[in-house]
Design a protein around this motif. Structure first.
Motif, PDB file in Angstrom:
ATOM      1  N   ASP A   1      -0.003   8.354   1.128  1.00  0.00           N
ATOM      2  CA  ASP A   1       1.368   8.624   1.431  1.00  0.00           C
ATOM      3  C   ASP A   1       1.575  10.239   1.755  1.00  0.00           C
ATOM      4  OD1 ASP A   1       2.047   6.053   0.948  1.00  0.00           O
ATOM      5  OD2 ASP A   1       3.082   6.429  -0.676  1.00  0.00           O
TER       6      ASP A   1
ATOM      7  N   LYS B   1      -0.854  12.094   2.798  1.00  0.00           N
ATOM      8  CA  LYS B   1      -1.497  12.483   3.857  1.00  0.00           C
ATOM      9  C   LYS B   1      -0.609  12.322   5.092  1.00  0.00           C
ATOM     10  CE  LYS B   1      -5.111  10.222   5.365  1.00  0.00           C
ATOM     11  NZ  LYS B   1      -6.310   9.702   5.453  1.00  0.00           N
ATOM     12  N   SER B   2      -0.047  11.011   5.285  1.00  0.00           N
ATOM     13  CA  SER B   2       0.973  10.699   6.111  1.00  0.00           C
ATOM     14  C   SER B   2       2.086  11.277   6.091  1.00  0.00           C
ATOM     15  CB  SER B   2       0.990   9.141   6.150  1.00  0.00           C
ATOM     16  OG  SER B   2       1.781   8.729   5.143  1.00  0.00           O
ATOM     17  N   GLY B   3       2.510  12.266   5.367  1.00  0.00           N
ATOM     18  CA  GLY B   3       3.961  12.620   5.341  1.00  0.00           C
ATOM     19  C   GLY B   3       4.882  11.763   4.640  1.00  0.00           C
ATOM     20  N   ARG B   4       4.655  10.633   4.153  1.00  0.00           N
ATOM     21  CA  ARG B   4       5.958   9.790   3.512  1.00  0.00           C
ATOM     22  C   ARG B   4       5.949  10.206   2.109  1.00  0.00           C
ATOM     23  NH1 ARG B   4       2.345   4.967   5.687  1.00  0.00           N
ATOM     24  NH2 ARG B   4       1.223   5.364   3.827  1.00  0.00           N
ATOM     25  N   ARG B   5       5.507  11.050   1.653  1.00  0.00           N
ATOM     26  CA  ARG B   5       5.707  11.691   0.474  1.00  0.00           C
ATOM     27  C   ARG B   5       5.282  13.228   0.342  1.00  0.00           C
ATOM     28  NH1 ARG B   5       6.050   8.851  -4.640  1.00  0.00           N
ATOM     29  NH2 ARG B   5       5.625   7.054  -3.544  1.00  0.00           N
TER      30      ARG B   5
ATOM     31  N   GLU C   1      -1.151   7.066  -3.333  1.00  0.00           N
ATOM     32  CA  GLU C   1      -0.383   8.290  -3.408  1.00  0.00           C
ATOM     33  C   GLU C   1      -0.906   9.371  -2.382  1.00  0.00           C
ATOM     34  OE1 GLU C   1       2.321  11.304  -5.105  1.00  0.00           O
ATOM     35  OE2 GLU C   1       2.281   9.046  -5.228  1.00  0.00           O
TER      36      GLU C   1
END
Length: 75
Positions: free
Chosen positions: A52, A54-58, A49
Motif C-alpha cells: 500500500d 509502495k503504490s501510494g494508497r497509504r 502494508e
C-alpha cells in the motif's frame, strides 16, 4: 542498502519499500514452509502494508505520535 526513510529522496524511498516487499514475500514463504501460521499472518499484514505504501494508497507514516516511535530493536 539503507532502509531508513527519513532524509532520502523519494526515489530511494520507493526502492527501499520495494525491497521490503520482496523480502517480506520471501520470509512469508519460509514461515509457511515451517508451518508458522501466526508468523505467516503477521508477515502477510506487513507485506500488504508495504504494498500500500509502495503504490501510494497509504502514507509511509501515520505521523509522529507519543509512544509510536521505534522500539529500538536491531533488525
Amino acid at each position: 542498502m539503507s532502509i531508513h526513510m527519513g532524509g532520502l529522496r523519494e526515489g530511494h524511498s520507493v526502492d527501499n519499500v520495494a525491497y521490503i516487499c520482496q523480502m517480506l514475500g520471501e520470509l512469508r514463504q519460509v514461515a509457511f514452509s515451517e508451518g508458522a501460521d501466526m508468523l505467516c499472518y503477521l508477515i502477510e499484514m506487513a507485506y500488504v502494508e508495504a504494498g500500500d505504501i509502495k503504490s501510494g494508497r497509504r502514507p509511509r507514516s501515520a505521523g509522529k505520535r507519543d509512544g509510536n516511535g521505534s522500539s529500538g530493536m536491531a533488525v
